[in-house]
Write a protein that holds these residues in place. Sequence first.
Motif, mmCIF file in Angstrom:
data_model
loop_
_atom_site.group_PDB
_atom_site.id
_atom_site.type_symbol
_atom_site.label_atom_id
_atom_site.label_comp_id
_atom_site.label_asym_id
_atom_site.label_seq_id
_atom_site.Cartn_x
_atom_site.Cartn_y
_atom_site.Cartn_z
ATOM 1 N N GLY A 118 1.020 -0.967 0.155
ATOM 2 C CA GLY A 118 -0.105 0.444 0.157
ATOM 3 C C GLY A 118 1.078 1.295 0.040
ATOM 4 O O GLY A 118 2.178 1.113 -0.898
ATOM 5 N N ASP A 119 0.872 1.886 0.974
ATOM 6 C CA ASP A 119 1.628 2.975 1.294
ATOM 7 C C ASP A 119 2.063 3.205 2.080
ATOM 8 O O ASP A 119 3.201 4.104 2.324
ATOM 9 C CB ASP A 119 1.017 4.915 1.510
ATOM 10 N N ALA A 120 2.764 2.170 2.237
ATOM 11 C CA ALA A 120 3.515 1.447 3.403
ATOM 12 C C ALA A 120 5.179 1.305 3.257
ATOM 13 O O ALA A 120 5.029 0.345 1.959
ATOM 14 C CB ALA A 120 3.058 1.226 4.714
ATOM 15 N N ALA A 121 6.529 1.889 3.261
ATOM 16 C CA ALA A 121 7.941 0.862 3.144
ATOM 17 C C ALA A 121 7.882 -0.287 3.816
ATOM 18 O O ALA A 121 7.889 0.672 5.941
ATOM 19 C CB ALA A 121 8.522 2.012 2.593
ATOM 20 N N LEU A 122 8.396 -1.134 3.932
ATOM 21 C CA LEU A 122 8.484 -1.929 5.098
ATOM 22 C C LEU A 122 9.508 -2.361 5.366
ATOM 23 O O LEU A 122 11.049 -2.565 4.225
ATOM 24 C CB LEU A 122 7.783 -3.669 5.430
ATOM 25 N N LEU A 138 -5.868 -3.538 6.050
ATOM 26 C CA LEU A 138 -4.912 -5.059 6.830
ATOM 27 C C LEU A 138 -4.465 -4.105 8.192
ATOM 28 O O LEU A 138 -4.040 -3.201 7.623
ATOM 29 C CB LEU A 138 -4.809 -5.845 6.280
ATOM 30 N N ASP A 139 -3.986 -5.023 9.226
ATOM 31 C CA ASP A 139 -3.413 -4.050 10.265
ATOM 32 C C ASP A 139 -1.725 -4.572 10.160
ATOM 33 O O ASP A 139 -2.455 -6.088 11.081
ATOM 34 C CB ASP A 139 -4.534 -4.015 11.827
ATOM 35 N N LEU A 140 -1.093 -4.503 9.755
ATOM 36 C CA LEU A 140 0.830 -4.985 10.131
ATOM 37 C C LEU A 140 0.758 -6.198 11.883
ATOM 38 O O LEU A 140 1.146 -6.939 11.703
ATOM 39 C CB LEU A 140 1.256 -4.555 8.606
ATOM 40 N N ALA A 141 0.522 -5.179 12.421
ATOM 41 C CA ALA A 141 0.270 -5.538 13.796
ATOM 42 C C ALA A 141 -0.502 -6.574 14.499
ATOM 43 O O ALA A 141 -0.017 -6.906 15.572
ATOM 44 C CB ALA A 141 0.906 -4.185 14.846
ATOM 45 N N GLU A 142 -1.411 -6.519 14.049
ATOM 46 C CA GLU A 142 -2.116 -7.687 14.144
ATOM 47 C C GLU A 142 -2.911 -8.768 13.372
ATOM 48 O O GLU A 142 -3.684 -10.145 13.750
ATOM 49 C CB GLU A 142 -3.770 -6.665 13.999
ATOM 50 N N GLY A 167 4.961 8.084 9.885
ATOM 51 C CA GLY A 167 3.346 7.633 9.221
ATOM 52 C C GLY A 167 2.283 8.345 10.531
ATOM 53 O O GLY A 167 3.006 7.723 12.076
ATOM 54 N N GLU A 168 1.117 7.532 10.313
ATOM 55 C CA GLU A 168 -0.007 7.211 11.143
ATOM 56 C C GLU A 168 -0.075 6.237 12.266
ATOM 57 O O GLU A 168 -0.448 5.890 13.005
ATOM 58 C CB GLU A 168 -1.448 7.530 11.311
ATOM 59 N N GLY A 169 0.132 5.118 12.253
ATOM 60 C CA GLY A 169 0.006 3.228 12.091
ATOM 61 C C GLY A 169 0.683 2.300 11.045
ATOM 62 O O GLY A 169 1.308 2.798 10.516
ATOM 63 N N THR A 170 0.060 1.297 11.589
ATOM 64 C CA THR A 170 0.269 0.219 11.242
ATOM 65 C C THR A 170 -0.965 -0.177 10.175
ATOM 66 O O THR A 170 -0.575 -1.371 9.598
ATOM 67 C CB THR A 170 0.657 -1.201 11.955
ATOM 68 N N GLU A 171 -2.307 0.200 10.174
ATOM 69 C CA GLU A 171 -3.400 0.235 9.023
ATOM 70 C C GLU A 171 -2.501 -0.029 8.082
ATOM 71 O O GLU A 171 -2.017 1.393 7.919
ATOM 72 C CB GLU A 171 -4.681 0.318 9.781
ATOM 73 N N LEU A 217 7.863 1.156 9.012
ATOM 74 C CA LEU A 217 7.934 0.401 9.644
ATOM 75 C C LEU A 217 9.529 0.122 8.999
ATOM 76 O O LEU A 217 9.603 -0.555 8.150
ATOM 77 C CB LEU A 217 6.816 -0.141 9.492
ATOM 78 N N ASN A 218 8.816 -0.664 10.225
ATOM 79 C CA ASN A 218 10.475 -1.671 10.670
ATOM 80 C C ASN A 218 10.522 -2.980 11.090
ATOM 81 O O ASN A 218 10.199 -2.499 12.358
ATOM 82 C CB ASN A 218 12.039 -0.544 11.051
ATOM 83 N N LYS A 219 11.479 -3.880 10.890
ATOM 84 C CA LYS A 219 10.475 -5.197 11.190
ATOM 85 C C LYS A 219 10.860 -5.238 12.868
ATOM 86 O O LYS A 219 12.572 -4.845 12.863
ATOM 87 C CB LYS A 219 10.901 -6.487 10.985
#
Length: 326
Positions: A83-87, A150-154, A134-138, A114-116
């Motif tokens: 999505g609009d996130a880089a992991l 989806l929420d990557l933390a959940e 960013g604002e969160g993990t969704e 986000l960093n693992k």
Amino acid sequence: MEVPCVRVEPEAGEATRSTLAEADLIDDDYEISVEDGWLYVPVTDPDTLSNEYEVVRQPVPERETQTTPADLLADEPSYERLGDAALLDEDDEERAREIAAAILDSDLPVETVLNKASKVKGETRVRDWELLAGEGTEVVHREYGCEFALDLAEVYFSPRLATERHRVAQQVGSEERAFDMFAGVGPFVIPFAKRGADCVGVDVNETAVDYLRENARRNGVEDRVTPICDDVREVVPEYENWADRIVMNLPHSADAFLESAVALAGEDCTLHYYDIQHEGDPFGPGERAIREAAEPQYEVSVETRHTVRSYAPHELNVCLDVRLER
């Protein structure tokens, strides 16, 4: 320079471009061009496209380069897009923040980095994340015309498996009955339902099942998707002999659920069995386990032995497409 392109009539161009963009298959190094009454859309991985597309090699102009994270750093950073996130997967906190800053300063359409912070863990296979921007993990992820919140933390979700999910989805026919034993947020179930299948998706993660329900709604297939939060072994009695197709994407322990899969299978059922094995014999253990569980009740024929990806040194993530006929 000649590059692989999808050739399409101009009036179908926007729909085609949109579909290819959602699947992240457009080659952004080249311009979309028109010649002799045809529109040419450069693509990165033509082998993954379905037969509905005409792929040709065509000279098209290079796109003016955009600023990438590598342009802002001394080397090429490693990251995944979702999505609009880089992991990221960086142990060095300073390096992680340096990459995050470069990603945000680049022309990438990224708002979250986000960093693992842990390995995948527990029954629900989730991990911890460090929020660098960013604002969160969704996130909202798009692949092959489907949209997944989806929420990557959940929940567990791997963007690396998009091509594999598409490979399987292309085999699904309308009015099939498909059962995903470990469905997550629906990356198999939703495209199956969009092809006209009646689907059941089971998962022990309540949050994942909530997202599965939401994703069915987002993609307009809620009438063909039944989400169930439970241990699949508890659900089997309600769906014995029901399935035309079963997905078992739990590669470290799918063999423990084969008895349940056999109970779910109908008279003629295709089983997609995922496994992780040593490269010396990546398919043998899974095939032997399936035969032990299904024979002689079913005639077992392995239709495809497919390597999905390298998982670890000398270990492969594989899939067996197996037909069970009674």
